[in-house]
Design an enzyme around this catalytic site. Structure first.
Site, mmCIF file in Angstrom:
data_model
loop_
_atom_site.group_PDB
_atom_site.id
_atom_site.type_symbol
_atom_site.label_atom_id
_atom_site.label_comp_id
_atom_site.label_asym_id
_atom_site.label_seq_id
_atom_site.Cartn_x
_atom_site.Cartn_y
_atom_site.Cartn_z
ATOM 1 N N TYR A 94 0.694 -1.282 -0.009
ATOM 2 C CA TYR A 94 0.298 -0.071 0.060
ATOM 3 C C TYR A 94 0.801 1.126 -0.175
ATOM 4 C CZ TYR A 94 -4.662 -2.439 0.073
ATOM 5 O OH TYR A 94 -5.304 -2.980 -0.294
ATOM 6 N N GLU A 136 -9.149 -7.085 3.984
ATOM 7 C CA GLU A 136 -7.686 -8.512 3.728
ATOM 8 C C GLU A 136 -7.528 -8.995 4.214
ATOM 9 O OE1 GLU A 136 -5.790 -5.800 0.901
ATOM 10 O OE2 GLU A 136 -7.114 -5.271 -0.154
#
Ligand SMILES: Cc1cc2nc3c(=O)[nH]c(=O)nc-3n(C[C@H](O)[C@H](O)[C@H](O)COP(=O)(O)OP(=O)(O)OC[C@H]3O[C@@H](n4cnc5c(N)ncnc54)[C@H](O)[C@@H]3O)c2cc1C
Ligand code: HEM
Length: 403
Positions: A94, A136
């Site tokens: 990310y 997730e």
């Protein structure tokens, strides 16, 4: 986020609406230049045909539009989370994406990208990233908690290849380590990856599981994607058909996806598929047969012709097992042999079937090419079916918004 920062994000909505795809195209090109290793994670076919740039642009726009209350995006974010999990996207990725996204906003907006605007987007991105990482993480934890479960890539042996039609072949995949495979909910997909010498990259693709869960193996059924004038042949599907043989090993990530049969219901189900879109629905149908379900089931399928119509024999066997299957098959051209009850000429037209396809309290599962999904969704809605009862899956990055 502060109120001013939310206002700044909202002020970028018109720009994103007009230039969102330019922004995401710039973003991917920047990221792949600086972090070429990430090309092994992304589907380079979807980069070539522009679908992923569009999908990300739609997601960023939807986020900016709903910055006051991002909770309305929960189902879209869940869908993305499943896709990320099936590609082994990890929290550390990310920061890389965030860096290139913010730099791209600066580079595409030019003078319009003031430091306060970039700061607002940095905060907004981190808020979304934290939400997705958390979601997730739960999916990864659930995947390993199952018997036979795992995360990341696991080697699977192609034990058997079975031709289902002129274009579609099934692959029976067993864990090379001899272990069990995790159960899944009918409708889910796995990611499979192969090394592509022509790109010098590993390339993942998603394939719906086309059988019912059995603990020992997965079956996927792959259409060989032929190129057209300006479209090259599909890279992975052709390699699977032509180069991957029985006994070869492929890498597989665990089942994921939120297009699933609600197995707690006893109400009717109507399955509507076009071409290879029948794979997740075959899994649902096999599941209903294997659990001796008493639900009313309608099976509607469209194919170009008999030669490319996959699963004809297995469907007849399931029909015999289920007893209650109400089957309607549409071919673009109907040869003489197929001019029998239940076969129709033309594209799938649900209003031709009327009450045979419209059942009280039914759930409708649609899968096929995007224009096919769009048509069936619109037709069902016009016939009075509530959008909540219509579920659909696109075989590519989400590019449709139907409601
Ligand atoms: C959830 C999900 C489930 C799926 N389930 C199945 C399934 O059960 N069975 C199945 O067969 N498929 C399924 N798919 C589709 C599958 O993942 C692949 O997309 C498909 O096999 C094509 O992959 P490919 O590598 O052969 O084609 P790619 O090489 O990825 O090409 C895809 C398309 O893009 C075009 N293209 C590529 N590069 C360019 C370019 N530069 N310019 C213009 N066009 C370009 C190609 O011509 C082709 O039409 C599923 C997809 C998803 C997301
Ligand atoms: C907040 C950040 C992110 C957003 C909003 C986002 C959004 C999306 C969207 C909308 C899709 C398409 C989903 C679909 O198939 O329908 C997608 C797929 C994908 N994302 Fe993300 N993503 C984010 C972060 C990341 C990160 C950190 C990575 C890792 C490098 C990543 C890698 C991928 C990959 C590999 C795909 C599949 C692409 C394909 O099939 O072509 N994403 N993402």
């Amino acid at each position: 986020m502060t109120t001013e920062q939310k206002e700044l994000i909202k002020a970028t909505v018109p720009i994103l609406r007009e230039h969102g795809v330019a922004l995401t195209t710039h973003f991917y090109s920047r990221m792949f230049t600086h972090n070429p290793e990430l090309k092994n994670l992304f589907n380079m076919g979807n980069q070539g045909n522009g679908k992923q740039q569009l999908s990300l642009a739609m997601a960023v726009l939807a986020y900016a539009e709903n910055i006051e209350d991002p909770s309305v995006l929960v189902s879209a974010v869940t869908k993305i989370g499943h896709k990320h999990m099936s590609l082994d996207i990890r929290p550390e990725h990310y920061a890389i994406v965030g860096k290139h996204l913010l730099a791209s906003i600066g580079e595409v907006l030019g003078e319009g990208a003031t430091p306060t605007l970039i700061e607002a987007w940095a905060v907004a991105y981190q808020q979304l990233a934290d939400l997705m990482i958390g979601l997730e993480q739960n999916l990864y934890s659930d995947a390993v908690a199952k018997e036979g479960g795992w995360t990341g890539w696991r080697p699977f042996l192609v034990k058997q290849k079975v031709q289902e039609s002129e274009e579609i072949t099934s692959f029976y995949l067993y864990p090379a380590d001899g272990g069990k495979v995790a159960d899944f909910t009918p409708g889910q997909y796995i990611s499979l990856r192969l090394f592509l010498p022509e790109l010098n990259l590993l390339q993942p693709r998603q394939y719906s599981l086309s059988n019912a869960p059995n603990g020992d193996y997965y079956r996927i059924s792959v259409k060989k994607e032929a190129g057209k004038a300006e479209h090259p042949n599909g890279m992975i599907s052709n390699r699977l058909h032509n180069a991957v043989q029985e006994g070869d090993v492929v890498e597989v990530a665990p089942p994921a996806g939120d297009f699933v049969l609600d197995t707690t219901k006893q109400t009717p189900v109507v399955f509507v598929s076009g071409g290879v879109g029948q794979t997740p629905l075959m899994s649902m149908l096999e599941y209903l047969a294997s659990t001796q379900s008493s639900r009313d089931i309608v099976w509607v399928h469209g194919s170009r012709n008999r030669k490319v119509h996959a699963f004809r024999e297995p469907l007849t066997m399931l029909e015999a097992k289920i007893g209650k299957l109400n089957k309607h098959i549409f071919y673009d051209t109907l040869d003489e042999e197929m001019q029998v009850s239940g076969y129709y000429e033309g594209v799938v037209e649900l209003d031709k079937l009327k009450e045979q396809a419209l059942l009280q309290n039914a759930d409708y599962y649609i899968c096929g090419p995007a224009p096919f999904i769009q048509k069936q969704f619109t037709d069902l809605a016009a016939m009075g079916v509530s959008p909540e009862a219509i579920h659909y899956e696109e075989f590519g990055p989400a590019n449709l918004v139907l409601s």
